[in-house]
Scaffold this active site. Structure first.
Site, PDB file in Angstrom:
ATOM      1  N   LYS A 116      15.645  23.195 -25.617  1.00  0.00           N
ATOM      2  CA  LYS A 116      15.575  21.872 -26.245  1.00  0.00           C
ATOM      3  C   LYS A 116      14.361  21.710 -27.165  1.00  0.00           C
ATOM      4  O   LYS A 116      14.466  21.034 -28.193  1.00  0.00           O
ATOM      5  CB  LYS A 116      15.580  20.804 -25.160  1.00  0.00           C
ATOM      6  N   GLU A 200       9.506  12.248 -24.777  1.00  0.00           N
ATOM      7  CA  GLU A 200       9.948  11.491 -25.947  1.00  0.00           C
ATOM      8  C   GLU A 200      10.156  10.041 -25.551  1.00  0.00           C
ATOM      9  O   GLU A 200      10.195   9.700 -24.362  1.00  0.00           O
ATOM     10  CB  GLU A 200      11.217  12.111 -26.564  1.00  0.00           C
ATOM     11  N   ARG A 292      29.210  25.585 -26.475  1.00  0.00           N
ATOM     12  CA  ARG A 292      30.479  26.033 -25.893  1.00  0.00           C
ATOM     13  C   ARG A 292      31.603  25.112 -26.373  1.00  0.00           C
ATOM     14  O   ARG A 292      31.330  24.092 -26.999  1.00  0.00           O
ATOM     15  CB  ARG A 292      30.402  25.904 -24.375  1.00  0.00           C
TER      16      ARG A 292
HETATM   17  C1  MV4 Z   1      17.688  10.224 -22.973  1.00  0.00           C
HETATM   18  C2  MV4 Z   1      17.984   8.915 -22.571  1.00  0.00           C
HETATM   19  C3  MV4 Z   1      17.223   7.889 -23.110  1.00  0.00           C
HETATM   20  N1  MV4 Z   1      16.220   8.181 -23.975  1.00  0.00           N
HETATM   21  N2  MV4 Z   1      16.689  10.454 -23.827  1.00  0.00           N
HETATM   22  C4  MV4 Z   1      20.849  12.403 -20.118  1.00  0.00           C
HETATM   23  C5  MV4 Z   1      21.558  13.699 -20.322  1.00  0.00           C
HETATM   24  C6  MV4 Z   1      20.758  14.432 -21.316  1.00  0.00           C
HETATM   25  N3  MV4 Z   1      21.620  15.065 -22.254  1.00  0.00           N
HETATM   26  C7  MV4 Z   1      19.888  13.434 -21.980  1.00  0.00           C
HETATM   27  N4  MV4 Z   1      20.039  12.206 -21.252  1.00  0.00           N
HETATM   28  C8  MV4 Z   1      19.410  11.082 -21.640  1.00  0.00           C
HETATM   29  N5  MV4 Z   1      18.384  11.271 -22.516  1.00  0.00           N
HETATM   30  C9  MV4 Z   1      15.958   9.437 -24.313  1.00  0.00           C
HETATM   31  N6  MV4 Z   1      14.960   9.707 -25.153  1.00  0.00           N
HETATM   32  C10 MV4 Z   1      19.032   8.696 -21.683  1.00  0.00           C
HETATM   33  C11 MV4 Z   1      19.762   9.793 -21.198  1.00  0.00           C
HETATM   34  C12 MV4 Z   1      20.839   9.471 -20.317  1.00  0.00           C
HETATM   35  C13 MV4 Z   1      22.167   9.706 -20.685  1.00  0.00           C
HETATM   36  C14 MV4 Z   1      22.511  10.276 -21.910  1.00  0.00           C
HETATM   37  C15 MV4 Z   1      23.825  10.522 -22.248  1.00  0.00           C
HETATM   38  C16 MV4 Z   1      24.840  10.163 -21.367  1.00  0.00           C
HETATM   39  C17 MV4 Z   1      24.524   9.592 -20.167  1.00  0.00           C
HETATM   40  C18 MV4 Z   1      23.209   9.354 -19.810  1.00  0.00           C
HETATM   41  C19 MV4 Z   1      22.921   8.771 -18.586  1.00  0.00           C
HETATM   42  C20 MV4 Z   1      21.623   8.549 -18.227  1.00  0.00           C
HETATM   43  C21 MV4 Z   1      20.582   8.898 -19.099  1.00  0.00           C
END
Ligand code: MV4
Length: 446
Positions: A116, A200, A292
Site C-alpha cells: 500500500k 492517513e 485479481r
Molecule cells: C479507510 C476508511 C476511512 N478513512 N481509510 C477498510 C478496508 C480497507 N480497504 C480500507 N478501509 C477503510 N479505509 C480512510 N482513510 C474506512 C475504511 C473502511 C471501509 C472501507 C471500504 C469498505 C468498508 C469499510 C468498512 C470500514 C472501514
C-alpha cells in the site's frame, strides 16, 4: 492462445473460468481437494486432479502440489481465480520460473500495487487522489504525531501489507495514536511479515466505489467504469451494483480515468480493481488496488457487455486488449447479491450442509453464477458463498424490482442463507434512494 489452462481455485469461480475456457476453445484442468471431490462442476472441466485434503493449506494454498498438477497435466497457464494464491507475488514468480503463464499481472506489478505504501507513491506520482498522510512508512511515534497534527484527527493507522480492513486502527487523539503505532507495527510484522505502517486522514462517512480496469502486455490500459460496494458487513460485501448510484458524469469520468492511469503507470496486465472511498461531495481517495479478478466482476460484465475472464486469458496469452476506451459504454444498471450459506439471525454463523431444496430463479435479465445444484453439500472448509445472483435492467429502479422478484423465486433449504436479508434490503427505502455509506448495514442490523 493457450492450449490448456489449470484452474487453481474452487466453487463458482472455478466454474466461471471453465466456462470461459470452453468458449475460447481452451482445455481446462481443475484441481480439487477431497472436500470438493463430488462437486459437479469438476465434470465440466476437461480434467480434474485431486491435490490434497480439505484444509486449504494442504490443497488450494499448496504451491508445490498445484505446480505438480500443472506439470503433470502439461498446461500452458494457471488461472488463480480470487482468494487463495491469486495475489501472491511469489506464486506468480514461481509460475514464471516454471515457464507456466500466470493469468494475471507480473510479480513485479503485483508487488508494486499490492504494497500500500508503494501503491500510494505510484498513485501520487500519477495524480490519482489519495488521503493526506505520511508519504511512506512511519518510523516512530513522534513522526506519526507530527503528521497527525498537520492533517488533523481522526487518523487511521494501516499496515502497508494489510488489506481488506486487516490491521487498521482509528485514532481520535495524539495519546491513542502514540499508544497504537508500535503495536500496529508489531502486529503487522506478525500477520504479514512486514511491519511497515502508515497513517492517513480518516474519513467517517463514505461510499466504497471501485473501478474495474484491464491492462495488456503492450502498454494499454482501460477502465470498465465503477461499482458501488458500500453494502457490506465486517468487510464482507453483501450487495454490489454498477454504475454507482447518483455519481455525476464528471466525477465518474475523473475517478475512472484516474484508476486507468494508475494501472497504465504500473505496466499492469490483466484485470485489476482500484478501490476508492467517496465522500458526500463525491471527492474520491484511493484506498488500495486488488490485483485479481473480483467476486463482483459480473456486474461490470452486465453493464459493459465485456467478458472480463475471457479478456484476462487473452491478454495473458499476449493478445492486445480488443477494446479501446471509447468502445466501453454503460448500458443499464446491474445488481449482485452474494448468496452466502449463513444465518443472518444468528450473527451470520456459517450454515454448511446438504442442500435438499434448490429452486433457482430465472427469466429476463437474471444471471446466476453458482456451482451449486440440488443435492450439493456445502463443505465447512471454505468461505460460505454458494452463488451470486445478478440482475440487469434499463434503470436502477427496475433492477431493484427485478432483484426482489428473483430473490422471491429463490428457494434454498434446509441450510440458512442471506436471501431473506437481501430481499429486505431491496425494499429498504434508504437503499432504494441510493448513496448509502459503508456503515449502513451494520447500523441497520443493530
Ligand atoms: C479507510 C476508511 C476511512 N478513512 N481509510 C477498510 C478496508 C480497507 N480497504 C480500507 N478501509 C477503510 N479505509 C480512510 N482513510 C474506512 C475504511 C473502511 C471501509 C472501507 C471500504 C469498505 C468498508 C469499510 C468498512 C470500514 C472501514
Amino acid at each position: 492462445m493457450f492450449r490448456r489452462i489449470l484452474i487453481a481455485n474452487r466453487g463458482e469461480i472455478a466454474l466461471r473460468v471453465i466456462r470461459a475456457c470452453r468458449e475460447l476453445g481452451v482445455e481446462s484442468v481443475c484441481v480439487y481437494s477431497t472436500a470438493d471431490k463430488d462437486a459437479p462442476y469438476l465434470k465440466l472441466a476437461d480434467r480434474a486432479i485431486c491435490i490434497g485434503p480439505g484444509p486449504a493449506k494442504e490443497s488450494y494454498l499448496n504451491i508445490p502440489r498445484i505446480i505438480s498438477a500443472a506439470e503433470m497435466a502439461d498446461v500452458d497457464a494457471i488461472h488463480p481465480g480470487y482468494g487463495f494464491l491469486s495475489e501472491r507475488a511469489e506464486f506468480a514468480q514461481i509460475c514464471r520460473d516454471c515457464k507456466i503463464e500466470f493469468i494475471g499481472p507480473s510479480p513485479e506489478a503485483m508487488a508494486k500495487l499490492g504494497d500500500k505504501v508503494e501503491c500510494k507513491k505510484t498513485a501520487k506520482a500519477n495524480k490519482v487522489p489519495i488521503f493526506p498522510g505520511s508519504e511512506g512508512a512511519i518510523e516512530d511515534e513522534d513522526e506519526a504525531a507530527k503528521i497527525a497534527a498537520e492533517i488533523g484527527y481522526p487518523v487511521i493507522i494501516k499496515a502497508s501489507a494489510g488489506g481488506g480492513g486487516r490491521g487498521m486502527r482509528v485514532c481520535h487523539n495524539e495519546a491513542t495514536l502514540r499508544s497504537n503505532i508500535k503495536q500496529a507495527s508489531t502486529e503487522a510484522q506478525a500477520a504479514f511479515g512486514n511491519g511497515a505502517v502508515f497513517i492517513e486522514k480518516f474519513l467517517e462517512h463514505a461510499r466504497h466505489v471501485e473501478v474495474q480496469c484491464l491492462g495488456d502486455k503492450h502498454g494499454h490500459a482501460i477502465h470498465l467504469y465503477e461499482r458501488d460496494c458500500s453494502m457490506q458487513r465486517r468487510h464482507q460485501k453483501v450487495i454490489e451494483e454498477a454504475p454507482g448510484p447518483g455519481i455525476d458524469r464528471r466525477k465518474r469520468d475523473a475517478v475512472c480515468e484516474a484508476a486507468a492511469r494508475l494501472i497504465k503507470a504500473a505496466e499492469y496486465s490483466g484485470a485489476a480493481t482500484v478501490e476508492f472511498l467517496m465522500d458526500e461531495k463525491q471527492n474520491f481517495y484511493m484506498l488500495e488496488v486488488n490485483t485479481r479478478v473480483q467476486v463482483e466482476h459480473p456486474v461490470t460484465e452486465l453493464i459493459t457487455g465485456i467478458d472480463i475472464v475471457k479478456t484476462m486469458i487473452r491478454v495473458a496469452a499476449g493478445e492486445e486488449l480488443p477494446y479501446k476506451q471509447r468502445d466501453i459504454t454503460i448500458r443499464g444498471h446491474a445488481i449482485e447479491c452474494r448468496i452466502n450459506a449463513e444465518d443472518p439471525d444468528k450473527g451470520f454463523r456459517p450454515s454448511a450442509g446438504k442442500i435438499d431444496t434448490w429452486h433457482a430463479p430465472g427469466g429476463p435479465g437474471v444471471r446466476l453464477d453458482t456451482h451449486v445444484v440440488q443435492g450439493y453439500t456445502v463443505p465447512p472448509n471454505y468461505d460460505s458463498m454458494i452463488g451470486k445472483l445478478l440482475v440487469h435492467a434499463d434503470t436502477r429502479d427496475e433492477a431493484l424490482t427485478r432483484m426482489a422478484r428473483a430473490l422471491r423465486e429463490f428457494t434454498v433449504g434446509p441450510i440458512k442463507t442471506t436471501i431473506p436479508l437481501q430481499l429486505r434490503l431491496m425494499e429498504n427505502s434508504d437503499f432504494r434512494k441510493g448513496g448509502i455509506d459503508i456503515h449502513f448495514l451494520e447500523r441497520m442490523l443493530k
